[in-house]
Enzyme design. Structure first.
Site, PDB file in Angstrom:
ATOM      1  N   THR A  59       0.758  -1.262  -0.108  1.00  0.00           N
ATOM      2  CA  THR A  59      -0.084  -0.033  -0.052  1.00  0.00           C
ATOM      3  C   THR A  59       0.806   1.159   0.068  1.00  0.00           C
ATOM      4  O   THR A  59       0.655   2.409  -0.855  1.00  0.00           O
ATOM      5  CB  THR A  59      -0.987   0.108   1.211  1.00  0.00           C
ATOM      6  OG1 THR A  59      -0.513  -0.247   2.354  1.00  0.00           O
ATOM      7  CG2 THR A  59      -2.384  -0.772   0.832  1.00  0.00           C
ATOM      8  N   GLN A  79      -5.628  -4.563 -25.311  1.00  0.00           N
ATOM      9  CA  GLN A  79      -4.919  -5.299 -24.106  1.00  0.00           C
ATOM     10  C   GLN A  79      -4.752  -4.441 -22.795  1.00  0.00           C
ATOM     11  O   GLN A  79      -5.026  -4.965 -21.732  1.00  0.00           O
ATOM     12  CB  GLN A  79      -3.511  -5.738 -24.457  1.00  0.00           C
ATOM     13  CG  GLN A  79      -3.742  -6.735 -25.943  1.00  0.00           C
ATOM     14  CD  GLN A  79      -2.128  -7.096 -26.289  1.00  0.00           C
ATOM     15  OE1 GLN A  79      -1.225  -6.676 -25.772  1.00  0.00           O
ATOM     16  NE2 GLN A  79      -2.147  -8.295 -26.991  1.00  0.00           N
ATOM     17  N   ARG A  94     -16.065   9.487 -32.337  1.00  0.00           N
ATOM     18  CA  ARG A  94     -17.371   9.876 -32.601  1.00  0.00           C
ATOM     19  C   ARG A  94     -17.180  11.450 -32.887  1.00  0.00           C
ATOM     20  O   ARG A  94     -17.823  11.906 -33.778  1.00  0.00           O
ATOM     21  CB  ARG A  94     -18.522   9.638 -31.531  1.00  0.00           C
ATOM     22  CG  ARG A  94     -18.499   8.161 -31.297  1.00  0.00           C
ATOM     23  CD  ARG A  94     -19.511   7.865 -29.941  1.00  0.00           C
ATOM     24  NE  ARG A  94     -20.813   8.247 -30.527  1.00  0.00           N
ATOM     25  CZ  ARG A  94     -21.892   8.579 -29.481  1.00  0.00           C
ATOM     26  NH1 ARG A  94     -21.748   8.565 -28.138  1.00  0.00           N
ATOM     27  NH2 ARG A  94     -22.953   8.840 -29.625  1.00  0.00           N
ATOM     28  N   LEU A 184       1.360   4.216  -8.246  1.00  0.00           N
ATOM     29  CA  LEU A 184       2.728   3.471  -8.828  1.00  0.00           C
ATOM     30  C   LEU A 184       2.670   2.134  -8.701  1.00  0.00           C
ATOM     31  O   LEU A 184       3.285   1.571  -9.349  1.00  0.00           O
ATOM     32  CB  LEU A 184       3.735   4.254  -7.739  1.00  0.00           C
ATOM     33  CG  LEU A 184       5.248   3.577  -7.869  1.00  0.00           C
ATOM     34  CD1 LEU A 184       5.702   3.842  -9.472  1.00  0.00           C
ATOM     35  CD2 LEU A 184       6.400   4.247  -6.832  1.00  0.00           C
ATOM     36  N   ARG A 194       3.490  -6.605 -18.685  1.00  0.00           N
ATOM     37  CA  ARG A 194       3.258  -6.282 -19.955  1.00  0.00           C
ATOM     38  C   ARG A 194       4.794  -6.106 -20.467  1.00  0.00           C
ATOM     39  O   ARG A 194       5.196  -6.029 -21.719  1.00  0.00           O
ATOM     40  CB  ARG A 194       2.631  -4.973 -20.572  1.00  0.00           C
ATOM     41  CG  ARG A 194       1.341  -5.102 -19.946  1.00  0.00           C
ATOM     42  CD  ARG A 194       0.422  -6.105 -20.920  1.00  0.00           C
ATOM     43  NE  ARG A 194      -0.985  -6.398 -20.752  1.00  0.00           N
ATOM     44  CZ  ARG A 194      -1.669  -7.276 -21.064  1.00  0.00           C
ATOM     45  NH1 ARG A 194      -1.270  -8.076 -22.012  1.00  0.00           N
ATOM     46  NH2 ARG A 194      -2.901  -7.452 -20.951  1.00  0.00           N
TER      47      ARG A 194
HETATM   48  C1  LIG Z   1       0.808 -12.350 -21.457  1.00  0.00           C
HETATM   49  C2  LIG Z   1      -0.633 -12.035 -21.121  1.00  0.00           C
HETATM   50  C3  LIG Z   1      -1.591 -12.729 -22.141  1.00  0.00           C
HETATM   51  C4  LIG Z   1      -2.989 -12.440 -21.724  1.00  0.00           C
HETATM   52  N1  LIG Z   1      -3.930 -13.127 -22.302  1.00  0.00           N
HETATM   53  C5  LIG Z   1      -5.287 -12.911 -22.339  1.00  0.00           C
HETATM   54  C6  LIG Z   1      -6.381 -13.694 -23.092  1.00  0.00           C
HETATM   55  O1  LIG Z   1      -6.046 -14.525 -23.552  1.00  0.00           O
HETATM   56  N2  LIG Z   1      -7.487 -13.310 -22.844  1.00  0.00           N
HETATM   57  C7  LIG Z   1      -8.106 -12.606 -21.908  1.00  0.00           C
HETATM   58  O2  LIG Z   1      -9.105 -12.236 -21.618  1.00  0.00           O
HETATM   59  N3  LIG Z   1      -7.053 -11.762 -21.124  1.00  0.00           N
HETATM   60  C8  LIG Z   1      -5.736 -12.021 -21.330  1.00  0.00           C
HETATM   61  N4  LIG Z   1      -4.919 -11.284 -20.630  1.00  0.00           N
HETATM   62  C9  LIG Z   1      -5.260 -10.175 -19.705  1.00  0.00           C
HETATM   63  C10 LIG Z   1      -5.266 -10.554 -18.179  1.00  0.00           C
HETATM   64  O3  LIG Z   1      -6.064 -11.768 -17.930  1.00  0.00           O
HETATM   65  C11 LIG Z   1      -5.491  -9.554 -17.260  1.00  0.00           C
HETATM   66  O4  LIG Z   1      -7.066  -9.208 -17.519  1.00  0.00           O
HETATM   67  C12 LIG Z   1      -4.633  -8.429 -17.443  1.00  0.00           C
HETATM   68  O5  LIG Z   1      -3.233  -8.822 -17.423  1.00  0.00           O
HETATM   69  C13 LIG Z   1      -4.936  -7.337 -16.322  1.00  0.00           C
HETATM   70  O6  LIG Z   1      -4.388  -7.878 -14.987  1.00  0.00           O
HETATM   71  P1  LIG Z   1      -5.092  -7.495 -13.894  1.00  0.00           P
HETATM   72  O7  LIG Z   1      -6.393  -7.820 -13.760  1.00  0.00           O
HETATM   73  O8  LIG Z   1      -4.072  -8.048 -12.772  1.00  0.00           O
HETATM   74  O9  LIG Z   1      -4.839  -5.824 -13.810  1.00  0.00           O
HETATM   75  P2  LIG Z   1      -6.029  -4.873 -12.967  1.00  0.00           P
HETATM   76  O10 LIG Z   1      -7.291  -5.163 -13.614  1.00  0.00           O
HETATM   77  O11 LIG Z   1      -5.198  -3.490 -13.223  1.00  0.00           O
HETATM   78  O12 LIG Z   1      -6.161  -5.097 -11.366  1.00  0.00           O
HETATM   79  C14 LIG Z   1      -4.937  -5.207 -10.669  1.00  0.00           C
HETATM   80  C15 LIG Z   1      -5.319  -6.151  -9.471  1.00  0.00           C
HETATM   81  O13 LIG Z   1      -6.627  -5.705  -8.707  1.00  0.00           O
HETATM   82  C16 LIG Z   1      -7.403  -6.577  -8.349  1.00  0.00           C
HETATM   83  N5  LIG Z   1      -8.474  -6.487  -9.070  1.00  0.00           N
HETATM   84  C17 LIG Z   1      -9.046  -5.628 -10.016  1.00  0.00           C
HETATM   85  N6  LIG Z   1     -10.295  -5.722 -10.553  1.00  0.00           N
HETATM   86  C18 LIG Z   1     -10.662  -6.884  -9.651  1.00  0.00           C
HETATM   87  C19 LIG Z   1     -11.956  -7.590  -9.660  1.00  0.00           C
HETATM   88  N7  LIG Z   1     -12.891  -7.280 -10.230  1.00  0.00           N
HETATM   89  N8  LIG Z   1     -12.077  -8.739  -8.661  1.00  0.00           N
HETATM   90  C20 LIG Z   1     -11.197  -8.976  -7.962  1.00  0.00           C
HETATM   91  N9  LIG Z   1      -9.958  -8.350  -8.051  1.00  0.00           N
HETATM   92  C21 LIG Z   1      -9.793  -7.279  -8.750  1.00  0.00           C
HETATM   93  C22 LIG Z   1      -6.707  -8.003  -8.769  1.00  0.00           C
HETATM   94  O14 LIG Z   1      -5.938  -8.499  -7.613  1.00  0.00           O
HETATM   95  C23 LIG Z   1      -5.735  -7.532  -9.771  1.00  0.00           C
HETATM   96  O15 LIG Z   1      -4.883  -8.428 -10.040  1.00  0.00           O
HETATM   97  C24 LIG Z   1      -3.528 -11.541 -20.965  1.00  0.00           C
HETATM   98  C25 LIG Z   1      -2.389 -10.860 -20.114  1.00  0.00           C
HETATM   99  C26 LIG Z   1      -1.146 -10.850 -20.353  1.00  0.00           C
HETATM  100  C27 LIG Z   1      -0.289 -10.021 -19.392  1.00  0.00           C
END
Ligand SMILES: Cc1cc2nc3c(=O)[nH]c(=O)nc-3n(C[C@H](O)[C@H](O)[C@H](O)COP(=O)(O)OP(=O)(O)OC[C@H]3O[C@@H](n4cnc5c(N)ncnc54)[C@H](O)[C@@H]3O)c2cc1C
Length: 229
Positions: A59, A79, A94, A184, A194
């Protein structure tokens, strides 16, 4: 405002920031009500930051915020927008007719579809003359397709089509522009995911550019982050 150019027309620009290494140290020290010792004990600050990062005491890293301007192809934004912890403002197609700007991969960045990993592409080392010739031809096909999409887009608009519908025929490679604001911690989580070798090259270059820009603002934290990569 510092910026880094990426791909053929893309960029990452740091537009705003709040905080520095010390902001994170202060937030952490507040937890146990200790004196800030701001700047007096730099080695202690670095030790604390390393401890926090290593032990996922995360945090305090939310105490700093950054905003970037990003210009990238739509398929990169697709992405990017999966990262729900960033706040976005994107140009409206738009509201405004989009300029004829689309991403064309360099021939040495095309590669071939991977056989082992369905998401990825592979590179086979130095290209032969024949491969290079084929790739130039294929790159030309790709480019002609994008150009034709833009020609039709402008014609539909000139015939009275609304911009919000005419854009439906534009390629995924079309460049768009957005502001993305994040704390951050979420910036580092994004960069971790990424800039990984499994991420697509075209988004990796943006994550790496962001890391470079953050390095000036948070030199100690980014050094520690890089150690863990
Ligand atoms: C190499 C790679 C390949 C991928 N391939 C695919 C694919 O084929 N298909 C696809 O659909 N996606 C794909 N993704 C996307 C991936 O599944 C994630 O959606 C994306 O990386 C965002 O990650 P995140 O949810 O940790 O990030 P953020 O949305 O920024 O969230 C950060 C953190 O906050 C928490 N959080 C945020 N929202 C919620 C919630 N609603 N509930 C619970 N916890 C939450 C979680 O701890 C999460 O890790 C890919 C990602 C990568 C890096």
């Amino acid at each position: 405002m510092k910026e880094i150019k990426v791909l053929d027309h893309g960029l990452v620009r740091l537009v705003d920031s709040m905080g520095n290494d010390l902001s994170v140290v202060r937030a952490a020290r507040n937890s146990y009500d200790a004196a800030w010792r701001a700047g007096d004990d730099k080695s202690g600050d670095e030790k604390l930051l390393r401890y926090l990062w290593k032990n996922r005491h995360t945090t305090p890293f939310e105490a700093a915020t950054v905003s970037f301007e990003i210009k990238a192809p739509v398929f990169v934004f697709r992405q990017w927008h999966r990262h729900r912890t960033q706040s976005y403002n994107e140009i409206s197609a738009r509201y405004k007719e989009l300029p004829d700007l689309f991403y064309v991969p360099d021939i040495d960045k095309i590669g071939v579809q991977s056989k082992d990993n369905k998401q990825m592409r592979e590179f086979g080392g130095q290209l032969t003359e024949e491969q290079e010739e084929n790739l130039r031809y294929e790159q030309g096909l790709y480019k002609a397709n994008c150009q034709a999409c833009f020609e039709n887009y402008h014609e539909l608009i000139s015939r009275g089509w609304p911009r919000e519908l005419a854009r439906g025929g534009l390629p995924f490679a079309t460049y768009s522009n957005m502001f993305a604001t994040m704390n951050l911690l979420n910036a580092l989580k994004f960069i971790e995911l990424r800039s990984h070798e499994h991420a697509q090259y075209e988004i990796r270059v943006y994550a790496e550019a962001m890391l470079h820009l953050l390095e000036d603002l948070f030199p100690v934290i980014i050094k520690i982050f890089r150690e863990g990569q």
